[in-house]
Design an enzyme around this catalytic site. Structure first.
Site, PDB file in Angstrom:
ATOM      1  N   HIS A  64      -6.400  -0.081  76.003  1.00 47.50           N
ATOM      2  CA  HIS A  64      -7.831   0.204  76.065  1.00 47.50           C
ATOM      3  C   HIS A  64      -8.336   0.483  74.658  1.00 47.50           C
ATOM      4  O   HIS A  64      -7.543   0.634  73.724  1.00 47.50           O
ATOM      5  CB  HIS A  64      -8.103   1.416  76.966  1.00 47.50           C
ATOM      6  CG  HIS A  64      -7.550   2.684  76.376  1.00 47.50           C
ATOM      7  ND1 HIS A  64      -6.235   3.047  76.530  1.00 47.50           N
ATOM      8  CD2 HIS A  64      -8.126   3.639  75.594  1.00 47.50           C
ATOM      9  CE1 HIS A  64      -6.015   4.177  75.872  1.00 47.50           C
ATOM     10  NE2 HIS A  64      -7.163   4.559  75.290  1.00 47.50           N
ATOM     11  N   HIS A  68      -9.651   0.595  68.052  1.00 47.87           N
ATOM     12  CA  HIS A  68      -8.330  -0.033  68.033  1.00 47.87           C
ATOM     13  C   HIS A  68      -7.723  -0.008  69.436  1.00 47.87           C
ATOM     14  O   HIS A  68      -8.205   0.714  70.312  1.00 47.87           O
ATOM     15  CB  HIS A  68      -7.399   0.710  67.058  1.00 47.87           C
ATOM     16  CG  HIS A  68      -7.130   2.122  67.469  1.00 47.87           C
ATOM     17  ND1 HIS A  68      -8.015   3.155  67.220  1.00 47.87           N
ATOM     18  CD2 HIS A  68      -6.092   2.679  68.145  1.00 47.87           C
ATOM     19  CE1 HIS A  68      -7.521   4.280  67.704  1.00 47.87           C
ATOM     20  NE2 HIS A  68      -6.358   4.018  68.283  1.00 47.87           N
TER      21      HIS A  68
END
Length: 179
Positions: free
Chosen positions: A37, A120
């Site tokens: 995620h 990220h």
């Protein structure tokens, strides 16, 4: 919901592709691809009432779907690496969505996020035996990472198992991006 955060889900086909990058790094604890995620706002441990109030308030977010671009590999921790990740381009729509989540959390009296938003997808947490040279070599061997993009039609409120970090993560609620 003991520990919650907001984020963007990584589509299953993309997660499977990213999982192929995993392996070959001493001391790495690889994240399950189902848990990939992009965190928008870590909230932390809150009581059920606060969690429910936050979940309700997030419905006020009205944004268009976001194109997410994965741009390369990176690590956090410098000389004492703690994780390796896939970098995400900090596009204006993504940064604006994150800023809106930050404003909502501040309304609930939460402290502002102390770290600058650096989007990220975490691939692994690293142990003490992982060296910065090992991380540099691992990244260099995968240096031909080709940029990839995908459209995100919603964001989610996730809960995490009460632990030292990491999944499994559970999607508690989803919010469409369709303004």
């Amino acid at each position: 919901m003991p520990r919650i955060f907001t984020g963007l889900e990584v589509p299953e086909t993309m997660a499977e592709e990213l999982a192929l990058l995993q392996g070959g790094l001493t001391g790495a604890r690889w994240n399950d691809p189902n848990d990939f995620h992009i965190t928008l706002r870590f909230i932390g441990d809150v009581d059920d009432r606060t969690a429910n109030d936050i979940a309700d308030m997030l419905y006020a977010v009205k944004r268009r779907p976001i194109e997410v671009t994965l741009t390369g590999l990176g690590s956090f921790g410098g000389d004492k690496p703690r994780s390796v990740f896939i970098e995400v381009k900090a596009s204006q729509p993504l940064v604006e969505l994150q800023a809106e989540h930050e404003r909502i959390m501040r309304r609930f009296g939460l402290q502002p996020e102390s770290r600058k938003f650096r989007p990220h997808v975490s691939l692994a947490r690293l142990g003490r035996e992982t060296t910065s040279r090992g991380v540099a070599d691992w990244i260099a061997l995968r240096g031909l990472f080709m940029s990839r993009s995908f459209l995100v039609p919603r964001f989610a409120l996730f809960s995490a198992k009460d632990s030292v970090g990491g999944g499994p993560y559970v999607v508690e609620e989803t919010y469409p991006l369709a303004a």
